[in-house]
Design a protein around this motif. Sequence first.
Motif, PDB file in Angstrom:
ATOM      1  N   LEU A 118     -45.138  -6.139 144.391  1.00  0.00           N
ATOM      2  CA  LEU A 118     -44.350  -6.309 143.174  1.00  0.00           C
ATOM      3  C   LEU A 118     -43.556  -7.615 143.228  1.00  0.00           C
ATOM      4  O   LEU A 118     -43.279  -8.230 142.193  1.00  0.00           O
ATOM      5  CB  LEU A 118     -43.375  -5.152 142.990  1.00  0.00           C
ATOM      6  N   TYR A 119     -43.197  -8.026 144.434  1.00  0.00           N
ATOM      7  CA  TYR A 119     -42.361  -9.203 144.622  1.00  0.00           C
ATOM      8  C   TYR A 119     -43.140 -10.366 145.244  1.00  0.00           C
ATOM      9  O   TYR A 119     -43.137 -11.478 144.709  1.00  0.00           O
ATOM     10  CB  TYR A 119     -41.158  -8.841 145.494  1.00  0.00           C
ATOM     11  N   LEU A 120     -43.849 -10.095 146.349  1.00  0.00           N
ATOM     12  CA  LEU A 120     -44.593 -11.153 147.018  1.00  0.00           C
ATOM     13  C   LEU A 120     -45.782 -11.629 146.194  1.00  0.00           C
ATOM     14  O   LEU A 120     -46.234 -12.756 146.352  1.00  0.00           O
ATOM     15  CB  LEU A 120     -45.083 -10.666 148.392  1.00  0.00           C
ATOM     16  N   GLY A 121     -46.288 -10.762 145.312  1.00  0.00           N
ATOM     17  CA  GLY A 121     -47.449 -11.118 144.520  1.00  0.00           C
ATOM     18  C   GLY A 121     -47.231 -12.322 143.628  1.00  0.00           C
ATOM     19  O   GLY A 121     -48.194 -12.961 143.188  1.00  0.00           O
ATOM     20  N   TRP A 122     -45.972 -12.657 143.354  1.00  0.00           N
ATOM     21  CA  TRP A 122     -45.672 -13.793 142.481  1.00  0.00           C
ATOM     22  C   TRP A 122     -45.576 -15.111 143.229  1.00  0.00           C
ATOM     23  O   TRP A 122     -45.656 -16.177 142.610  1.00  0.00           O
ATOM     24  CB  TRP A 122     -44.356 -13.556 141.743  1.00  0.00           C
TER      25      TRP A 122
END
Length: 236
Positions: A118-122
Amino acid sequence: MTEQTYQAGSLSSDCRFVAKTGRLAAGGLLLAGAAWVARAVWEVRLALAGEPASGPPDQGGGEHRPLNSLENSYHLVTSLGGGAVVLCALLFLSWLARVRDNARALSGEEPKYAGIWLYLGWIVPLVNLWFPRGIVADAFRRTAPGRRLPVSVDVWWVLWVIGMLSGVGLLYEDSTDEIITRAYTEVWPLLASDAAVVGAAVAGALAVRAVTAVQTERMRATERASAVPTGAPPAA
């Protein structure tokens, strides 16, 4: 967790909460889009004004000349835009985490992507080209199996990637003074990138509304089903 383990009161609460976070996320996206419209307006103003005789703000060799009033105001616009983007990101991630959790509860299946993405994917290179869209699409498909993914999701993501890869979009590396110099000399690439970011913001808001509406509809249907007493005949 499956549909049958949902409690009616919990469903009502979660339904209201995802609708609220959806409205906030859509509003945050539109706010970010408006901030990028303002950037584009100021870049056009810079292009029309033309570069001062004193040259670009960054004179090279670590030297910077004093900024004029228009350049100073562009710095202010970009700073306010940066704040809008941070707020948008927080609201969007809050919504995305909620729809992901709800989809897991409704389907009784684990999400395709682990929560850390949810966070690292960006921010992880290459992964950030498809993971965030995948998380949204996975939440939608687990919420509404068999239903077609809203077109707005794909439009949002294509425009987001264009804006990101253009080098002057949401994740640009140039300093504000370098952007000012580019506005003086080659404004059209800047405006094209701005248009992609604004389009992504609008399409993203539509995608949030579409996914939220489908999930709310599914949760309300589940709540109505859970309210029917066991053994009672179905409504005519």
